[in-house]
Design a protein around this motif. Sequence first.
Motif, PDB file in Angstrom:
ATOM      1  N   LEU A  39       6.251   7.175  -4.460  1.00  0.00           N
ATOM      2  CA  LEU A  39       5.019   7.942  -4.676  1.00  0.00           C
ATOM      3  C   LEU A  39       4.462   8.552  -3.396  1.00  0.00           C
ATOM      4  O   LEU A  39       3.673   9.492  -3.452  1.00  0.00           O
TER       5      LEU A  39
ATOM      6  N   TYR B 125       1.060  -2.817   6.564  1.00  0.00           N
ATOM      7  CA  TYR B 125       1.002  -1.387   6.871  1.00  0.00           C
ATOM      8  C   TYR B 125       0.144  -1.226   8.129  1.00  0.00           C
ATOM      9  O   TYR B 125      -1.053  -1.482   8.114  1.00  0.00           O
TER      10      TYR B 125
ATOM     11  N   LEU C 112       0.824  -1.211   0.000  1.00  0.00           N
ATOM     12  CA  LEU C 112       0.000   0.000   0.000  1.00  0.00           C
ATOM     13  C   LEU C 112       0.857   1.261   0.000  1.00  0.00           C
ATOM     14  O   LEU C 112       0.395   2.330  -0.405  1.00  0.00           O
ATOM     15  N   TYR C 113       2.101   1.136   0.484  1.00  0.00           N
ATOM     16  CA  TYR C 113       2.982   2.306   0.522  1.00  0.00           C
ATOM     17  C   TYR C 113       4.129   2.134  -0.456  1.00  0.00           C
ATOM     18  O   TYR C 113       4.808   1.106  -0.466  1.00  0.00           O
ATOM     19  N   SER C 114       4.334   3.149  -1.280  1.00  0.00           N
ATOM     20  CA  SER C 114       5.483   3.207  -2.178  1.00  0.00           C
ATOM     21  C   SER C 114       6.295   4.437  -1.823  1.00  0.00           C
ATOM     22  O   SER C 114       5.765   5.551  -1.794  1.00  0.00           O
TER      23      SER C 114
ATOM     24  N   LEU D 253       2.271   8.422   0.323  1.00  0.00           N
ATOM     25  CA  LEU D 253       1.004   7.853   0.766  1.00  0.00           C
ATOM     26  C   LEU D 253      -0.019   7.884  -0.360  1.00  0.00           C
ATOM     27  O   LEU D 253       0.019   8.752  -1.235  1.00  0.00           O
ATOM     28  N   GLN D 254      -0.948   6.937  -0.324  1.00  0.00           N
ATOM     29  CA  GLN D 254      -1.989   6.896  -1.332  1.00  0.00           C
ATOM     30  C   GLN D 254      -2.921   8.091  -1.194  1.00  0.00           C
ATOM     31  O   GLN D 254      -3.020   8.713  -0.137  1.00  0.00           O
ATOM     32  N   ASP D 255      -3.622   8.402  -2.278  1.00  0.00           N
ATOM     33  CA  ASP D 255      -4.460   9.606  -2.313  1.00  0.00           C
ATOM     34  C   ASP D 255      -5.476   9.640  -1.180  1.00  0.00           C
ATOM     35  O   ASP D 255      -5.710  10.687  -0.570  1.00  0.00           O
ATOM     36  N   GLN D 256      -6.099   8.489  -0.871  1.00  0.00           N
ATOM     37  CA  GLN D 256      -7.132   8.479   0.166  1.00  0.00           C
ATOM     38  C   GLN D 256      -6.565   8.705   1.560  1.00  0.00           C
ATOM     39  O   GLN D 256      -7.304   8.989   2.496  1.00  0.00           O
ATOM     40  N   GLN D 257      -5.236   8.588   1.709  1.00  0.00           N
ATOM     41  CA  GLN D 257      -4.605   8.830   3.004  1.00  0.00           C
ATOM     42  C   GLN D 257      -4.084  10.259   3.136  1.00  0.00           C
ATOM     43  O   GLN D 257      -3.617  10.640   4.201  1.00  0.00           O
ATOM     44  N   GLN D 258      -4.157  11.040   2.061  1.00  0.00           N
ATOM     45  CA  GLN D 258      -3.520  12.349   2.058  1.00  0.00           C
ATOM     46  C   GLN D 258      -4.448  13.492   2.453  1.00  0.00           C
ATOM     47  O   GLN D 258      -4.030  14.649   2.454  1.00  0.00           O
TER      48      GLN D 258
END
Length: 295
Positions: free
Chosen positions: A69, A250, A64-66, A71-76
Amino acid sequence: MIGTSHVNSYLEGNDDCCVCTDKALLRQPSTTEYLPGMLHADSPSGLLPQFPSWSLICLGPSSLYSHNLGLQDQQQAGLLGGSAYLLPWDVTVRLQHHSKERGNSWPAVGDQFRHKQAPGQHTILRGRKTKTGNKDLSEFVVKIFIGVEYECPRGHRFMCSAPDKVLKTTGSGLVKDNGNKVTGSDMPLYFPCPCRNAKPLVAQLMRIHVVTPKAPIHVTLNPKVQPAPAPCPVFITGFEQPIRLSQSAYWVLRLPYVYVGDHGPYVTPKEPVPLNYGRLLAGMYSITEVAPEEK
């Protein structure tokens, strides 16, 4: 809470059960008498709080974490620009139960895993070479990702890369800091929010992000928080042993918003305070080897 969890463990005293052993019968926590506040280091044994204040959530696999890139959009949502990344933390591991017979055990250092890892994901980095030129598989380095997240009353969120520094990436999105300072130091519970300069709002440490590696180790957490100067007590989860996190996942530990002692709550300061006013004590993070029967 952040995202959708498939594991949600509420902490505080969950491992205090009645266990019959050859030596003694351990006392079961009372179900009629409770602590007046939250569990802390000076709380009497055998009593639990009326409600949990800590929450540990597994958001999903480590993919889920790269780190390329962030954090993913929904976590930002609410995260300030340049702060949507975790800190890489390289840890040298020395296995005590390493076997020369690999069989179906964990891959050797440098071996390719059968599954495809996401960009920016690293598990075992390198092994120590012996005098014969062979790699010593009992000692290697793993990469763990750590995030120390603060949130202000306006909902602005940001990560810190040190006890006195907000995490900021370069213009190209690179993270130059590592996790050594946040894992090896007391971290302030309260920090001036960078959302405005004139009269900074007080942000509070609310979440700890941990991305565990796919390696024969457990990352463990043992959070201890002192929300005000002494004689304020040190608040704990109530587990006798540090909490073990599963591999290649995660995890997010949500800290309490209000800390309540025996004589009332310790409220969040309305004005900026010294960084050592309230603290998440150092020594929270550790590494343990996976037991042979777990492999």
